[in-house]
Each structure stands twice: as C-alpha cells, then as structure tokens.
Scaffold this active site. Structure first.
Site, PDB file in Angstrom:
ATOM      1  N   CYS A 153       0.822  -1.223   0.000  1.00 25.50           N
ATOM      2  CA  CYS A 153       0.000   0.000   0.000  1.00 25.50           C
ATOM      3  C   CYS A 153       0.848   1.262   0.000  1.00 25.50           C
ATOM      4  O   CYS A 153       0.308   2.373  -0.139  1.00 25.50           O
ATOM      5  CB  CYS A 153      -0.930   0.010   1.208  1.00 25.50           C
ATOM      6  SG  CYS A 153      -2.114  -1.347   1.244  1.00 25.50           S
ATOM      7  N   HIS A 183      -2.249  -5.187   7.119  1.00 23.59           N
ATOM      8  CA  HIS A 183      -2.635  -5.406   5.727  1.00 23.59           C
ATOM      9  C   HIS A 183      -3.430  -6.704   5.619  1.00 23.59           C
ATOM     10  O   HIS A 183      -2.983  -7.749   6.081  1.00 23.59           O
ATOM     11  CB  HIS A 183      -1.399  -5.472   4.826  1.00 23.59           C
ATOM     12  CG  HIS A 183      -1.741  -5.560   3.365  1.00 23.59           C
ATOM     13  ND1 HIS A 183      -1.918  -4.443   2.577  1.00 23.59           N
ATOM     14  CD2 HIS A 183      -1.958  -6.638   2.566  1.00 23.59           C
ATOM     15  CE1 HIS A 183      -2.212  -4.822   1.349  1.00 23.59           C
ATOM     16  NE2 HIS A 183      -2.241  -6.155   1.311  1.00 23.59           N
ATOM     17  N   CYS A 184      -4.618  -6.628   5.009  1.00 23.23           N
ATOM     18  CA  CYS A 184      -5.444  -7.813   4.782  1.00 23.23           C
ATOM     19  C   CYS A 184      -5.192  -8.321   3.371  1.00 23.23           C
ATOM     20  O   CYS A 184      -5.474  -7.610   2.397  1.00 23.23           O
ATOM     21  CB  CYS A 184      -6.923  -7.488   4.986  1.00 23.23           C
ATOM     22  SG  CYS A 184      -8.014  -8.895   4.645  1.00 23.23           S
ATOM     23  N   CYS A 202      -8.621  -8.636   1.357  1.00 23.18           N
ATOM     24  CA  CYS A 202      -9.170  -7.351   0.899  1.00 23.18           C
ATOM     25  C   CYS A 202      -8.160  -6.549   0.085  1.00 23.18           C
ATOM     26  O   CYS A 202      -8.524  -5.558  -0.557  1.00 23.18           O
ATOM     27  CB  CYS A 202      -9.623  -6.517   2.097  1.00 23.18           C
ATOM     28  SG  CYS A 202     -10.950  -7.267   3.064  1.00 23.18           S
ATOM     29  N   CYS A 225      -4.759  -2.080   3.579  1.00 19.41           N
ATOM     30  CA  CYS A 225      -4.463  -1.934   5.000  1.00 19.41           C
ATOM     31  C   CYS A 225      -5.747  -1.501   5.715  1.00 19.41           C
ATOM     32  O   CYS A 225      -6.451  -0.602   5.253  1.00 19.41           O
ATOM     33  CB  CYS A 225      -3.359  -0.901   5.214  1.00 19.41           C
ATOM     34  SG  CYS A 225      -1.699  -1.536   4.871  1.00 19.41           S
ATOM     35  N   HIS A 266     -10.074 -11.280   9.206  1.00 22.10           N
ATOM     36  CA  HIS A 266     -10.963 -11.339   8.052  1.00 22.10           C
ATOM     37  C   HIS A 266     -11.941 -12.478   8.282  1.00 22.10           C
ATOM     38  O   HIS A 266     -11.545 -13.626   8.446  1.00 22.10           O
ATOM     39  CB  HIS A 266     -10.185 -11.559   6.751  1.00 22.10           C
ATOM     40  CG  HIS A 266     -11.067 -11.454   5.534  1.00 22.10           C
ATOM     41  ND1 HIS A 266     -11.270 -10.265   4.868  1.00 22.10           N
ATOM     42  CD2 HIS A 266     -11.819 -12.386   4.892  1.00 22.10           C
ATOM     43  CE1 HIS A 266     -12.109 -10.468   3.860  1.00 22.10           C
ATOM     44  NE2 HIS A 266     -12.454 -11.750   3.855  1.00 22.10           N
ATOM     45  N   CYS A 267     -13.228 -12.151   8.300  1.00 21.64           N
ATOM     46  CA  CYS A 267     -14.254 -13.133   8.668  1.00 21.64           C
ATOM     47  C   CYS A 267     -14.954 -13.673   7.422  1.00 21.64           C
ATOM     48  O   CYS A 267     -15.640 -12.914   6.714  1.00 21.64           O
ATOM     49  CB  CYS A 267     -15.273 -12.492   9.607  1.00 21.64           C
ATOM     50  SG  CYS A 267     -16.567 -13.638  10.131  1.00 21.64           S
TER      51      CYS A 267
END
Length: 294
Positions: free
Chosen positions: A90, A100-101, A104, A107, A114-115
C-alpha cells in the site's frame, strides 16, 4: 401440528422473536456492508519519498528514511526489530494496530481478522457491529432452543404424538443448541479480548513498543476498554450504530512514556542510527514534541 393456545403467550412469543430477529438481521447487515477503513492520506508516502526509498539499497538508510517520514505521524508501535511499520504493497506507514489484509488487498485500521462468515474484514469500522451480531445470534439461538424445548419434552413423554412435527421440533432444537454452543465460545473469546483491549491479531502476536512487546500496551482498564469499542453513550451500546471512540488512527496507551513522539521516546537509538540529534534538555525536548504534534 403444534400450536400455542394461550393468546398472551402467542403475543409474547411473536414480539420477542421479531425483536431478536430484527436486531440479528440489522447487525449482520452492518457487519457485512460496513466497509473497512483505510489509513488517512497523510500516512501514504509521497512520490518523492517513494523514489528515495525504493532507490536506496542499504536497509539501514531505508530505515532512517521511514523514521524521518514517521516523525510527524502519531505512530508508536514498531516491528520486531524496532523499525517503522511500513506496508510495501500500500506504500504507507502503518498506523498503530493497522494491518494489511491479503484478502481485501488493503491496510485496515485496527484490523481484528478477516471473517468468511460475513465476507468482510473486521476492524475499527465494524468491530462493534460484529460483536453485537454475535450477541444477538447467541440470544436468537437461545430463544429458539428455550421455546422449542417444552414441546420436545412433551414428545418425549408422549403427550404429543404427531410424528412429522416431532421431527421438526427435534431438528430445530438440535440446530439451535449446536449454533448456540459454537457462538458462545466465539462471543466469550471476543468479550475477553474487549476487556483486555486487544484484537485477535494482537492476542496471537503482542504489539511492539519502544521498550519491546507488550500485550497489555493498550489496556486502559475494563470500563475504558469497553468505551473504546462501544463509546461513552450507553444508550447506543446495544444498537448497531457507530459510536466507537477515535478515528482508528491513534489509540491511548497504558503507559505515559509511550504517548510521546516515537523518536523522542527512544532518542539514543535513533542517534546511533545517524538521525538528527535531539536536544538533551527535557524542556527543549518537550517543546519540540509539542511543536511536532501541532
């Protein structure tokens, strides 16, 4: 078929059922469709800083560049080796508790996890909604199990004999109890996290401060920890309405020494790394810290 004959009992069942159902759907909707919040633009690297950072091959100089950029930012946590937390995907300095995901591809402020059940990243923007979703799901399952259990007992003792209804009652009771037990453990775990002011990620890997890792670095005490997530307006605590404190970029810390400018808090280390020397006089240091914050 199984029917409720008492009209008062019918009304009570329907009212409680629909209240829980509406709250369950409302919180689920908010958990799914509340987008994760990304860091503010001031945390992103400028084009000139990006070029300077990418063209530099020496890790120690890259670290100094990040430290210089982070001087004016409210960043107090560090990497495991004491460096500035930086996201190379990012291109930004990570705010405290930001991660950071990979799902997705961004950040997320105060990322928890993350669900897959809500197909969304749980973080600062929707953590309260996620907690309420778990709570109302738990109550919903408990209510269904409690209201069905009476009729399960009647079938068991032979008071009711309709075979088809018996299967439906048994299936409904089994599913409600199964989900209740699963949600109870998950909700209990997140209640424990909230009481300690930790995210799921921080429970597995303690945040690193100037003096090293500290799993209780953001723990302000039970009441203040609750207010961090639910806010100070108690009338909004049980409703899926945004009321969390702050903007997700800065979080109060347990020890006052961490609430200083990160470079001033570990002055000698940065001097050894070749960064500008800071005044040794405490008064000058305090004045300079105030100027930087403003």
């Amino acid at each position: 078929s199984v029917t409720v004959s008492n009209p008062v009992e019918k009304v009570a069942y329907l009212v409680i059922f629909h209240v829980l159902f509406v709250l369950f759907v409302w919180t689920y909707w908010k958990s799914v469709f509340t987008l994760p919040v990304q860091p503010d633009k001031k945390f992103h690297m400028s084009y000139a800083d990006q070029e300077r950072y990418e063209n530099e091959e020496r890790p120690e100089v890259q670290r100094q560049i990040l430290a210089e950029i982070a001087r004016k930012l409210p960043v107090y946590t560090r990497t495991g080796n004491g460096g500035i937390r930086f996201c190379d995907r990012c291109q930004l300095i990570k705010p405290d508790r930001c991660h950071h995901c990979s799902v997705c591809a961004m950040c997320v402020l105060k990322m928890d996890h993350h669900c897959p059940w809500v197909n969304n990243c749980i973080g600062f923007s929707n953590y309260k909604f996620f907690l309420l979703f778990l709570a109302y799901s738990l109550l919903y399952c408990l209510y269904i199990a409690a209201t069905v259990f009476k009729y399960f007992i009647k079938y068991w003792t032979g008071e009711l004999t309709n075979g088809r209804s018996k299967f439906h009652i048994l299936f409904l009771l089994f599913v409600a109890i199964m989900f209740f037990v699963s949600l109870m453990f998950l909700f209990g775990y997140h209640c424990w996290l909230v009481s300690r002011n930790r995210s799921t990620l921080e429970a597995f890997s303690a945040p690193v401060f100037q003096n090293g890792p500290d799993k209780n670095g953001f723990n302000l005490g039970f009441v203040k920890n609750l207010q961090q997530v639910f806010g100070e307006e108690k009338k909004l605590w049980l409703l899926p309405i945004a009321s969390s404190q702050g903007d997700g970029h800065f979080f109060p810390m347990r020890t006052s020494c961490e609430a200083r400018n990160p470079l001033l808090a570990n002055e000698e280390q940065w001097e050894e790394d070749g960064i500008d020397e800071e005044p040794q006089n405490p008064g000058e240091a305090s004045t300079l810290a105030m100027e930087r914050e403003t």
